[in-house]
Design a protein around this motif. Structure first.
Motif, PDB file in Angstrom:
ATOM      1  N   VAL A  93       0.839  -1.204   0.000  1.00 13.14           N
ATOM      2  CA  VAL A  93       0.000   0.000   0.000  1.00 13.14           C
ATOM      3  C   VAL A  93       0.874   1.254   0.000  1.00 13.14           C
ATOM      4  N   THR A  94       1.961   1.228   0.751  1.00 10.60           N
ATOM      5  CA  THR A  94       2.894   2.365   0.771  1.00 10.60           C
ATOM      6  C   THR A  94       3.456   2.614  -0.621  1.00 10.60           C
ATOM      7  N   ASN A  95       3.857   1.558  -1.306  1.00  9.60           N
ATOM      8  CA  ASN A  95       4.382   1.712  -2.669  1.00  9.60           C
ATOM      9  C   ASN A  95       3.331   2.241  -3.630  1.00  9.60           C
ATOM     10  N   LYS A  96       2.073   1.868  -3.418  1.00  7.01           N
ATOM     11  CA  LYS A  96       0.998   2.391  -4.264  1.00  7.01           C
ATOM     12  C   LYS A  96       0.890   3.904  -4.084  1.00  7.01           C
ATOM     13  N   HIS A  97       0.954   4.364  -2.840  1.00 10.09           N
ATOM     14  CA  HIS A  97       0.863   5.804  -2.590  1.00 10.09           C
ATOM     15  C   HIS A  97       2.096   6.535  -3.132  1.00 10.09           C
ATOM     16  N   ILE A  98       3.236   5.880  -3.101  1.00 15.39           N
ATOM     17  CA  ILE A  98       4.454   6.464  -3.681  1.00 15.39           C
ATOM     18  C   ILE A  98       4.263   6.646  -5.183  1.00 15.39           C
ATOM     19  N   ARG A  99       3.682   5.646  -5.835  1.00 16.18           N
ATOM     20  CA  ARG A  99       3.434   5.752  -7.285  1.00 16.18           C
ATOM     21  C   ARG A  99       2.493   6.902  -7.590  1.00 16.18           C
ATOM     22  N   PHE A 100       1.494   7.117  -6.737  1.00 15.22           N
ATOM     23  CA  PHE A 100       0.557   8.216  -6.953  1.00 15.22           C
ATOM     24  C   PHE A 100       1.282   9.554  -6.963  1.00 15.22           C
ATOM     25  N   THR A 101       2.204   9.755  -6.022  1.00 10.20           N
ATOM     26  CA  THR A 101       2.851  11.060  -5.890  1.00 10.20           C
ATOM     27  C   THR A 101       3.901  11.306  -6.958  1.00 10.20           C
ATOM     28  N   GLN A 102       4.556  10.272  -7.437  1.00  8.63           N
ATOM     29  CA  GLN A 102       5.637  10.377  -8.414  1.00  8.63           C
ATOM     30  C   GLN A 102       6.739  11.327  -7.944  1.00  8.63           C
ATOM     31  N   SER A 103       6.994  11.330  -6.656  1.00  2.00           N
ATOM     32  CA  SER A 103       8.006  12.197  -6.073  1.00  2.00           C
ATOM     33  C   SER A 103       9.063  11.344  -5.383  1.00  2.00           C
ATOM     34  N   LYS A 104      10.322  11.543  -5.766  1.00  2.00           N
ATOM     35  CA  LYS A 104      11.416  10.786  -5.157  1.00  2.00           C
ATOM     36  C   LYS A 104      11.611  11.170  -3.689  1.00  2.00           C
ATOM     37  N   THR A 105      11.347  12.417  -3.357  1.00  2.00           N
ATOM     38  CA  THR A 105      11.471  12.870  -1.974  1.00  2.00           C
ATOM     39  C   THR A 105      10.430  12.181  -1.094  1.00  2.00           C
ATOM     40  N   VAL A 106       9.188  12.127  -1.576  1.00  2.00           N
ATOM     41  CA  VAL A 106       8.130  11.446  -0.828  1.00  2.00           C
ATOM     42  C   VAL A 106       8.459   9.961  -0.713  1.00  2.00           C
ATOM     43  N   GLU A 107       9.023   9.385  -1.769  1.00  2.00           N
ATOM     44  CA  GLU A 107       9.391   7.968  -1.738  1.00  2.00           C
ATOM     45  C   GLU A 107      10.420   7.696  -0.640  1.00  2.00           C
ATOM     46  N   VAL A 108      11.447   8.546  -0.561  1.00  2.00           N
ATOM     47  CA  VAL A 108      12.466   8.370   0.477  1.00  2.00           C
ATOM     48  C   VAL A 108      11.841   8.527   1.859  1.00  2.00           C
ATOM     49  N   GLU A 109      11.024   9.566   2.028  1.00  2.00           N
ATOM     50  CA  GLU A 109      10.389   9.824   3.328  1.00  2.00           C
ATOM     51  C   GLU A 109       9.544   8.632   3.777  1.00  2.00           C
ATOM     52  N   LEU A 110       8.707   8.123   2.875  1.00  2.00           N
ATOM     53  CA  LEU A 110       7.811   7.032   3.254  1.00  2.00           C
ATOM     54  C   LEU A 110       8.561   5.729   3.501  1.00  2.00           C
ATOM     55  N   LEU A 111       9.558   5.437   2.684  1.00  2.00           N
ATOM     56  CA  LEU A 111      10.318   4.204   2.898  1.00  2.00           C
ATOM     57  C   LEU A 111      11.139   4.272   4.182  1.00  2.00           C
ATOM     58  N   LEU A 112      11.703   5.435   4.480  1.00  2.00           N
ATOM     59  CA  LEU A 112      12.409   5.601   5.750  1.00  2.00           C
ATOM     60  C   LEU A 112      11.447   5.392   6.922  1.00  2.00           C
ATOM     61  N   TYR A 113      10.268   5.959   6.812  1.00  2.00           N
ATOM     62  CA  TYR A 113       9.287   5.828   7.885  1.00  2.00           C
ATOM     63  C   TYR A 113       8.852   4.372   8.039  1.00  2.00           C
ATOM     64  N   PHE A 114       8.603   3.704   6.905  1.00  2.00           N
ATOM     65  CA  PHE A 114       8.236   2.286   6.945  1.00  2.00           C
ATOM     66  C   PHE A 114       9.327   1.471   7.644  1.00  2.00           C
ATOM     67  N   CYS A 115      10.576   1.717   7.295  1.00  2.00           N
ATOM     68  CA  CYS A 115      11.679   0.965   7.898  1.00  2.00           C
ATOM     69  C   CYS A 115      11.820   1.268   9.391  1.00  2.00           C
ATOM     70  N   LYS A 116      11.590   2.520   9.789  1.00  2.00           N
ATOM     71  CA  LYS A 116      11.633   2.857  11.217  1.00  2.00           C
ATOM     72  C   LYS A 116      10.581   2.068  11.978  1.00  2.00           C
ATOM     73  N   ARG A 117       9.375   2.004  11.418  1.00  2.00           N
ATOM     74  CA  ARG A 117       8.301   1.265  12.089  1.00  2.00           C
ATOM     75  C   ARG A 117       8.592  -0.234  12.099  1.00  2.00           C
ATOM     76  N   LEU A 118       9.137  -0.755  11.021  1.00  2.00           N
ATOM     77  CA  LEU A 118       9.469  -2.172  10.962  1.00  2.00           C
ATOM     78  C   LEU A 118      10.577  -2.503  11.958  1.00  2.00           C
ATOM     79  N   ARG A 119      11.516  -1.596  12.094  1.00  2.00           N
ATOM     80  CA  ARG A 119      12.620  -1.826  13.028  1.00  2.00           C
ATOM     81  C   ARG A 119      12.121  -1.894  14.466  1.00  2.00           C
ATOM     82  N   ARG A 120      11.062  -1.126  14.770  1.00  2.00           N
ATOM     83  CA  ARG A 120      10.492  -1.163  16.120  1.00  2.00           C
ATOM     84  C   ARG A 120       9.908  -2.531  16.455  1.00  2.00           C
ATOM     85  N   ALA A 121       9.625  -3.334  15.431  1.00  2.00           N
ATOM     86  CA  ALA A 121       9.088  -4.680  15.653  1.00  2.00           C
ATOM     87  C   ALA A 121      10.168  -5.605  16.209  1.00  2.00           C
TER      88      ALA A 121
END
Length: 167
Positions: A93-121
């Motif tokens: 779902v995160t990748n789908k939203h990244i495709r919608f924005t077509q922004s590399k900055t948003v892609e980095v922000e969201l993937l970093l955030y996803f990894c931070k949350r995954l790391r908390r697991a």
């Protein structure tokens, strides 16, 4: 033996679609967009993004982060199989939203955030080889994306990435 019919209807190119759309009257173009929105859920989501959220990328980014938070908070870590399915769904779902924005900055922000949350697991990430591989794959992807950013942003993103690499 009967021969299968292999003839396919091939879609026209994007350039041809653009030319045809430019020649259509406004009302007909609106009808086509509405028909596309009714056809698939993802088309409707993209159209919603373009009409309502594209002008406010920070707000949209916050909404996607809130979705990521909600999904990770609701994820049960007792069953590894279900947790892995949930993590893959969140990433999809995160990748789908990244495709919608077509922004590399948003892609980095969201993937970093996803990894931070995954790391908390924590434990789940260490116990599951698949999730560990998924995490490492996303870190490599982020590393490549950071190279394409402006120098000022690169520094900030590299620091965040370094924190995520230290497991």
């Amino acid at each position: 033996m009967k021969k299968k019919n292999t003839a396919e209807i091939k879609p026209v190119t994007v350039n041809e679609l653009k030319k045809e759309m430019l020649s259509l009257p406004h009302a007909e173009l609106v009808e086509i967009c509405l028909r596309l929105a009714k056809f698939r859920k993802e088309n409707k989501e993209l159209l919603s993004y373009l009409l309502f959220d594209a002008s406010y990328p920070e707000t949209y980014l916050d909404q996607v982060k809130a979705y990521i938070d909600a999904e990770f908070d609701g994820m049960g870590t007792t069953q590894a199989y279900l947790a892995k399915k949930t993590v893959r769904k969140i990433l999809r779902v995160t990748n789908k939203h990244i495709r919608f924005t077509q922004s590399k900055t948003v892609e980095v922000e969201l993937l970093l955030y996803f990894c931070k949350r995954l790391r908390r697991a924590g434990d789940l990430l260490r116990q599951s080889v698949q999730l560990g591989n998924l995490y490492a794959q996303q870190l490599r992807k982020i590393d490549k994306l950071i190279d394409a950013q402006h120098e000022d942003l690169q520094y900030d993103y590299r620091r965040q990435l370094e924190q995520l690499v230290k497991v």
